[in-house]
Design a protein around this motif. Sequence first.
Motif, short mmCIF file in Angstrom:
data_model
loop_
_atom_site.label_atom_id
_atom_site.label_comp_id
_atom_site.label_asym_id
_atom_site.label_seq_id
_atom_site.Cartn_x
_atom_site.Cartn_y
_atom_site.Cartn_z
N LYS A 69 59.10 32.32 33.36
CA LYS A 69 58.86 31.71 34.66
C LYS A 69 57.40 31.27 34.85
O LYS A 69 57.13 30.12 35.17
N LEU A 70 56.48 32.22 34.68
CA LEU A 70 55.07 31.93 34.92
C LEU A 70 54.24 33.04 34.30
O LEU A 70 54.48 34.21 34.56
N THR A 71 53.25 32.68 33.49
CA THR A 71 52.43 33.69 32.83
C THR A 71 51.02 33.77 33.38
O THR A 71 50.45 34.86 33.48
N LEU A 72 50.43 32.64 33.72
CA LEU A 72 49.02 32.64 34.10
C LEU A 72 48.71 31.52 35.08
O LEU A 72 49.13 30.38 34.88
N THR A 73 48.01 31.87 36.14
CA THR A 73 47.54 30.85 37.09
C THR A 73 46.02 30.89 37.21
O THR A 73 45.42 29.96 37.73
N SER A 74 45.40 31.94 36.73
CA SER A 74 44.04 32.36 37.05
C SER A 74 44.03 32.75 38.53
O SER A 74 44.99 32.52 39.27
N LEU A 99 41.31 46.32 42.22
CA LEU A 99 40.75 45.16 41.55
C LEU A 99 41.34 45.15 40.13
O LEU A 99 41.06 46.05 39.34
N PRO A 100 42.18 44.16 39.82
CA PRO A 100 42.86 44.16 38.51
C PRO A 100 42.00 43.52 37.43
O PRO A 100 41.35 42.50 37.64
N MET A 101 42.02 44.14 36.26
CA MET A 101 41.34 43.59 35.09
C MET A 101 42.31 43.68 33.90
O MET A 101 43.51 43.85 34.11
N LYS A 276 32.16 39.94 46.91
CA LYS A 276 32.51 38.69 47.60
C LYS A 276 32.95 37.65 46.58
O LYS A 276 32.65 37.78 45.38
N PRO A 277 33.63 36.58 47.02
CA PRO A 277 34.09 35.55 46.08
C PRO A 277 32.97 35.02 45.19
O PRO A 277 31.88 34.72 45.66
N GLY A 278 33.28 34.95 43.89
CA GLY A 278 32.33 34.45 42.91
C GLY A 278 31.46 35.51 42.26
O GLY A 278 30.79 35.24 41.27
N GLU A 279 31.46 36.75 42.79
CA GLU A 279 30.56 37.78 42.28
C GLU A 279 31.16 38.55 41.11
O GLU A 279 30.42 39.21 40.38
N HIS A 280 32.46 38.52 40.96
CA HIS A 280 33.09 39.22 39.84
C HIS A 280 34.50 38.68 39.66
O HIS A 280 35.14 38.28 40.63
N GLY A 281 34.99 38.67 38.43
CA GLY A 281 36.35 38.19 38.23
C GLY A 281 36.74 38.17 36.77
O GLY A 281 36.00 38.59 35.89
N SER A 282 37.95 37.67 36.51
CA SER A 282 38.50 37.60 35.17
C SER A 282 39.61 36.56 35.18
O SER A 282 40.47 36.57 36.06
N THR A 283 39.61 35.66 34.20
CA THR A 283 40.64 34.62 34.15
C THR A 283 42.04 35.24 34.09
O THR A 283 42.96 34.80 34.78
N ASN A 287 47.05 38.46 36.44
CA ASN A 287 47.99 37.37 36.16
C ASN A 287 49.43 37.82 36.38
O ASN A 287 49.74 39.02 36.32
N PRO A 288 50.34 36.89 36.66
CA PRO A 288 51.71 37.28 37.03
C PRO A 288 52.46 38.04 35.94
O PRO A 288 53.25 38.93 36.25
#
Length: 398
Positions: A69-74, A99-101, A276-283, A287-288
């Motif tokens: 169905k769907l694997t990745l949207t970022s 916070l998922p990693m 806050k948005p932009g300060e931390h993340g992971s592509t 993911n779904p």
Amino acid sequence: MAYNFIEVENRLGAHNYKPLDVVLTKGEGVWVWDVDGNKYMDCLSAYSAVNQGHCHPEILQVLKDQAEKLTLTSRAFRNDQLAHFYEELCELTGSHKVLPMNSGAEAVETAIKAVRKWGYEVKGVPEDRAEIIVCADNFHGRTITIVGFSTDPVSRAGFGPFTPGFKIVPFGDSKALEKAVTKNTVGFLAEPIQGEAGVVIPPDGYLKKARQLCDDHNIVMVLDEIQTGLGRTGKLLAEEHEGVEADLTLVGKALSGGFYPVSAVLSNTEVLGVLKPGEHGSTFGGNPLACAVARKAMEVLVKEKLIENAATVGEYFLNGLKTVQNPMIRETRGRGLLIAVEFKPGAGGARQYCEKLRDNGILCKETHENIIRFAPPLVITKEETDWALKKIIPVISS
């Protein structure tokens, strides 16, 4: 001529691991098979990543269904699995924020960043002065920052310069922990049981004292449950053995049942609220596909009572191992299905026993030269444990 897997690995791969020479091709429950058709009991569980057993059919089906169905949207867009994942993980663990990693090391790095930012914005520590206290013999991952506060020379040597801002104290020593606290201390990071160090269990009351110390000095308590969490020690989280609750709890490995890299930082609202948005993340974080797999992996842990099984079968396994009379064994210890047999230095190292056990149908791995860790999937039965003990006891008795 038959394909030589080991020769090709040795020739083309970086030599950053020293695996046992067995080439696996299939797994089911506690069992794995090699390319020659030999059957083994897995007593490592991919360092506790396959608590639910190899290729659990329900988790496998979810993986297939979601992959179609769907694997990745970022995280640039929302997906229909992330909210459910948050809700179910918070309900299971009593957390307020997630916070998922992907990997465990990413979860640790995320916690370090969040705790430092909290220290500056909430506690009021001067910029770039934040200190985090960690424990000797820790294992939190392999990044430059993490190995910088390792006390293992193999992990550190040749990788400096390292990230500043960490103090190291002996594990299990609450007085040393208290002495290390300063006005700039923002966090205390520890494993409730040190897995890679050889299943080192702290003295009773240590985590409670650490929790009180953190409360008294406004310090964020971070417990790395990436290996000990999700049922491994006979509780959902190992911190429950002392009735404490960390401010940040890190989970991973078994969060996906071994199907996919999934980790998470579990937190109260105050600490993760500083990001806050932009300060931390992971592509790939959140993911779904990861969320769908993790949701089913958590459901399996609870539905199949694997946490309770780890407690009862783990005690049975440990007691069986304690019957071994070998003067070269220094100690046999464990909690739940996280068990270690430590040999004295003169025994010639633990790897020789791991190789003999492999030849007898048991797969396990040495750690710190003299220690064997036994950590089979939590689906193991008493009958399978009896089979394992019949194989293990003669090998480690001599």
